[in-house]
Design a protein around this motif. Structure first.
Motif, mmCIF file in Angstrom:
data_model
loop_
_atom_site.group_PDB
_atom_site.id
_atom_site.type_symbol
_atom_site.label_atom_id
_atom_site.label_comp_id
_atom_site.label_asym_id
_atom_site.label_seq_id
_atom_site.Cartn_x
_atom_site.Cartn_y
_atom_site.Cartn_z
ATOM 1 N N LYS A 28 -12.288 0.555 -2.671
ATOM 2 C CA LYS A 28 -10.881 0.656 -3.061
ATOM 3 C C LYS A 28 -10.696 1.846 -3.994
ATOM 4 O O LYS A 28 -11.598 2.223 -4.733
ATOM 5 N N LYS A 29 -9.501 2.418 -3.972
ATOM 6 C CA LYS A 29 -9.223 3.648 -4.704
ATOM 7 C C LYS A 29 -8.369 3.383 -5.954
ATOM 8 O O LYS A 29 -7.583 2.431 -6.005
ATOM 9 N N TYR A 57 -4.639 7.018 -5.224
ATOM 10 C CA TYR A 57 -3.288 6.759 -4.726
ATOM 11 C C TYR A 57 -2.327 7.242 -5.808
ATOM 12 O O TYR A 57 -2.467 6.868 -6.976
ATOM 13 N N VAL A 58 -1.375 8.083 -5.445
ATOM 14 C CA VAL A 58 -0.350 8.535 -6.385
ATOM 15 C C VAL A 58 0.986 7.967 -5.905
ATOM 16 O O VAL A 58 1.445 8.277 -4.803
ATOM 17 N N LEU A 106 1.768 -3.382 -4.775
ATOM 18 C CA LEU A 106 0.949 -2.264 -4.297
ATOM 19 C C LEU A 106 -0.477 -2.718 -4.008
ATOM 20 O O LEU A 106 -1.081 -2.317 -3.003
ATOM 21 N N LEU A 107 -1.014 -3.573 -4.886
ATOM 22 C CA LEU A 107 -2.380 -4.072 -4.705
ATOM 23 C C LEU A 107 -2.500 -4.905 -3.421
ATOM 24 O O LEU A 107 -3.546 -4.903 -2.758
ATOM 25 N N ASN A 109 -0.665 -4.405 -0.707
ATOM 26 C CA ASN A 109 -0.342 -3.609 0.476
ATOM 27 C C ASN A 109 -1.233 -2.385 0.700
ATOM 28 O O ASN A 109 -1.210 -1.799 1.784
ATOM 29 N N TYR A 110 -1.975 -1.996 -0.324
ATOM 30 C CA TYR A 110 -2.851 -0.825 -0.203
ATOM 31 C C TYR A 110 -4.229 -1.169 -0.788
ATOM 32 O O TYR A 110 -4.318 -2.006 -1.697
ATOM 33 N N PRO A 111 -5.297 -0.523 -0.297
ATOM 34 C CA PRO A 111 -6.636 -0.789 -0.835
ATOM 35 C C PRO A 111 -6.846 -0.104 -2.192
ATOM 36 O O PRO A 111 -7.584 0.878 -2.321
ATOM 37 N N ILE A 112 -6.167 -0.635 -3.199
ATOM 38 C CA ILE A 112 -6.197 -0.079 -4.564
ATOM 39 C C ILE A 112 -7.124 -0.920 -5.427
ATOM 40 O O ILE A 112 -7.130 -2.152 -5.344
ATOM 41 N N ASP A 113 -7.885 -0.245 -6.267
ATOM 42 C CA ASP A 113 -8.799 -0.902 -7.204
ATOM 43 C C ASP A 113 -7.988 -1.453 -8.385
ATOM 44 O O ASP A 113 -7.473 -0.688 -9.196
ATOM 45 N N ALA A 114 -7.887 -2.775 -8.483
ATOM 46 C CA ALA A 114 -7.097 -3.404 -9.552
ATOM 47 C C ALA A 114 -7.656 -3.102 -10.936
ATOM 48 O O ALA A 114 -6.949 -3.219 -11.937
ATOM 49 N N GLY A 115 -8.921 -2.700 -11.005
ATOM 50 C CA GLY A 115 -9.542 -2.374 -12.290
ATOM 51 C C GLY A 115 -9.434 -0.910 -12.662
ATOM 52 O O GLY A 115 -10.046 -0.463 -13.634
ATOM 53 N N ASN A 116 -8.642 -0.142 -11.883
ATOM 54 C CA ASN A 116 -8.505 1.289 -12.159
ATOM 55 C C ASN A 116 -7.062 1.722 -11.906
ATOM 56 O O ASN A 116 -6.762 2.456 -10.970
#
Length: 224
Positions: A28-29, A57-58, A106-107, A109-116
């Motif tokens: 995840k990003k 992700y921006v 966003l978390l 719907n997208y592969p986002i790192d919840a810790g970053n």
């Protein structure tokens, strides 16, 4: 896709293998969430999205209160009979929680790192960024607050009881800012440090705007 706030997104650059094929990454990003100033919109800060780290992700969010002609606000700024300015704290608190809900969306719907997750706010967006980060440090790990100041009234009532030890802040201000006096930003720093928050604070010889050196400095800070 439709989320609670209108937004623009720049997805991370896809890495390619030696044959030029896109690599499938399970990792995840990180997320950079941009919060614009009063009377602006999501396109303002998004204009420098291409200069931000490619593996993030921006996302640039549009504030929920419509002023007019493509202008939006996170909360109203009112004037009394003596022309003293004051913020609508109720609207600010509502926007604070909308932003947290938006991050959760966003978390999902997208592969986002919840810790970053990092917020980058300018002016009113920076003021609200402080409130979000202090209220929900488990959701936001880093904050870039440009040309803003800390107003604890906008945070949750018991924010000083939160574990803020993992929160890191880069704050900056123009020394000749004619909209938000630099003294307001300076007074915020010892308060933040007294809460155990790691703060980097810098000033630049500009008005109410983002100096090129300011951009360079916070970008380097993010990459550290």
């Amino acid at each position: 896709m439709s989320l609670s706030l209108h937004y623009l997104i720049r997805e991370p650059k896809i890495e390619k293998d030696t044959r030029g094929n896109a690599e499938q990454s399970e990792a995840k990003k990180p997320l950079l969430l941009l919060l614009h100033g009063y009377g602006s919109n999501e396109e303002d800060l998004f204009s420098f999205a291409r200069e931000l780290p490619e593996d993030y992700y921006v996302v640039s969010a549009r504030a929920p209160f419509d002023l007019m002609y493509g202008s939006y606000a996170w909360y109203a700024i009112n004037f009394d009979a003596d022309e003293n300015k004051f913020s609508d704290i109720g609207q600010a608190r509502a926007s604070r929680d909308v932003i947290i809900g938006f991050i959760d969306e966003l978390l999902l719907n997208y592969p986002i790192d919840a810790g970053n997750v990092a917020l980058i706010g300018f002016s009113q967006g920076a003021i609200l960024g402080y409130a979000v980060a202090l209220s929900y440090p488990e959701k936001v790990q880093r904050l870039v607050a440009m040309s803003g100041y800390l107003n604890t009234e906008m945070a949750v009532d018991d924010c000083k009881e939160n574990d803020l030890s993992t929160l890191k802040i880069f704050a900056s201000h123009g020394t000749v800012d004619q909209v938000i006096p630099v003294e307001w930003a300076r007074k915020s720093i010892p308060v933040l440090e007294s809460l155990g928050i790691e703060v980097v604070y810098k000033e630049y010889p500009v008005g109410h705007g983002v100096a090129p050196q300011n951009f360079f400095d916070f970008k380097n800070w993010l990459l550290q």
